[in-house]
Design a protein around this motif. Structure first.
Motif, mmCIF file in Angstrom:
data_model
loop_
_atom_site.group_PDB
_atom_site.id
_atom_site.type_symbol
_atom_site.label_atom_id
_atom_site.label_comp_id
_atom_site.label_asym_id
_atom_site.label_seq_id
_atom_site.Cartn_x
_atom_site.Cartn_y
_atom_site.Cartn_z
ATOM 1 N N GLN A 100 0.838 -1.210 0.000
ATOM 2 C CA GLN A 100 0.000 0.000 0.000
ATOM 3 C C GLN A 100 0.870 1.256 0.000
ATOM 4 O O GLN A 100 0.558 2.232 -0.678
ATOM 5 N N LYS A 103 2.087 1.893 -3.465
ATOM 6 C CA LYS A 103 0.994 2.421 -4.285
ATOM 7 C C LYS A 103 0.803 3.924 -3.994
ATOM 8 O O LYS A 103 0.730 4.732 -4.916
ATOM 9 N N ASN A 104 0.777 4.271 -2.696
ATOM 10 C CA ASN A 104 0.564 5.674 -2.318
ATOM 11 C C ASN A 104 1.694 6.580 -2.811
ATOM 12 O O ASN A 104 1.453 7.710 -3.232
ATOM 13 N N TRP A 129 2.553 -3.341 -7.018
ATOM 14 C CA TRP A 129 1.605 -2.377 -6.431
ATOM 15 C C TRP A 129 2.054 -0.948 -6.710
ATOM 16 O O TRP A 129 1.250 -0.027 -6.730
#
Ligand code: SF4
Length: 268
Positions: A100, A103-104, A129
């Motif tokens: 995550q 991804k961010n 990701w």
């Protein structure tokens, strides 16, 4: 002869959870890749009807698939959805966080750097990701070659060495105006290494138990040898040779994060 087990050894949280989920899975479930780097555990699960496949192409429509603790990229979830597969997601929560974060970082428009082994499945999943836009490095020389950019986000392989990461992060600091470090190293590896170092320092020999292809087990053996302690890396009790321990009084035992308790107990 006295035998002492390292204060922290064997299955970490993520691996224990994945193996338990596989053990509870219905017959005919497939794991995407071997559940862990331990041939004995993989063999036991296969006997229960839970076997590995290399890709979702090898799985029938509607089947059950288990994603192991290393995690997978978003494409695999999409493909599983299209094939109407039932997914048991055993991705370790620490790995999920790293995915995550990657991804961010990309969504914020920062340059994504992943510090870890390029070919490791966990690093590959984190990179996916991050829309496959990451620069993946694990050595200081590689960090030096990264061109300057305004803003950089860094994610680290969960099992990466803290010390090596600190050296790399110090170089990255000079490569950007804004460095956003996501400290995703998991303490399980460090605790196991620390406990092995302490034990190796005051025993006559160390036994390190774990798959010969398990990177974290190999590293445990390495840190024991660095303490000048005679060290034997074995997979099962069958490999023990009593000649190794002649004249010795105290033996230490440790095990990699993918070694199950029953194998450790057998060796003890
Ligand atoms: S080493 Fe840490 S991050 Fe990796 S599976 Fe185990 S608990 Fe999860």
């Amino acid at each position: 002869m006295k035998v002492t087990l390292a204060a922290a050894c064997g299955f970490c949280y993520g691996v224990r959870r994945a193996v338990e989920l596989a053990g509870q899975a219905e017959k005919g479930t497939h794991t995407l890749g071997p559940i862990i780097h331990n041939p004995q555990v993989v063999g036991r699960l296969a006997a229960h009807g839970v076997s590995p496949v290399d890709s979702l192409d090898d799985v029938d429509k509607g089947a059950v698939i288990l994603i192991r603790s290393h995690g997978v990229g978003p494409d695999v979830y999409e493909q599983a959805d299209q094939k109407e597969l039932k997914v048991i997601d055993a991705t370790c929560p620490h790995v999920k966080k790293a995915q995550q974060d990657a991804k961010n970082i990309v969504e914020k428009g920062e340059k994504l750097i992943i510090v870890g082994e390029k070919s490791h499945p966990e690093v590959i999943s984190i990179s996916q990701w991050g829309a496959n836009r990451a620069i993946i490095i694990d050595r200081e020389e590689e960090a030096e070659k990264i061109p300057f950019c305004d803003s950089m986000g860094v994610v680290v392989q969960t099992t990466f060495s803290q010390e090596q990461f600190k050296r790399i992060a110090a170089i990255l600091q000079r490569k950007t105006n804004h460095l956003d470090v996501h400290m995703t190293i998991c303490t399980a590896t460090q605790q196991r290494q620390q406990a092995a170092i302490e034990l190796a320092g005051h025993v006559d020999a160390m036994i390190v138990i774990g798959g010969k292809n398990s990177a974290n087990t190999g590293r445990l053996a390495q840190v024991c040898r660095e303490q000048d302690c005679p060290t034997y890396h074995i997979e099962t009790a069958a490999e023990l040779d009593t000649a190794w321990f002649r004249g010795m009084n105290h033996i230490g035992i440790t095990a990699g994060a993918s070694t199950p308790d029953w194998i450790i107990q057998e060796v003890v």
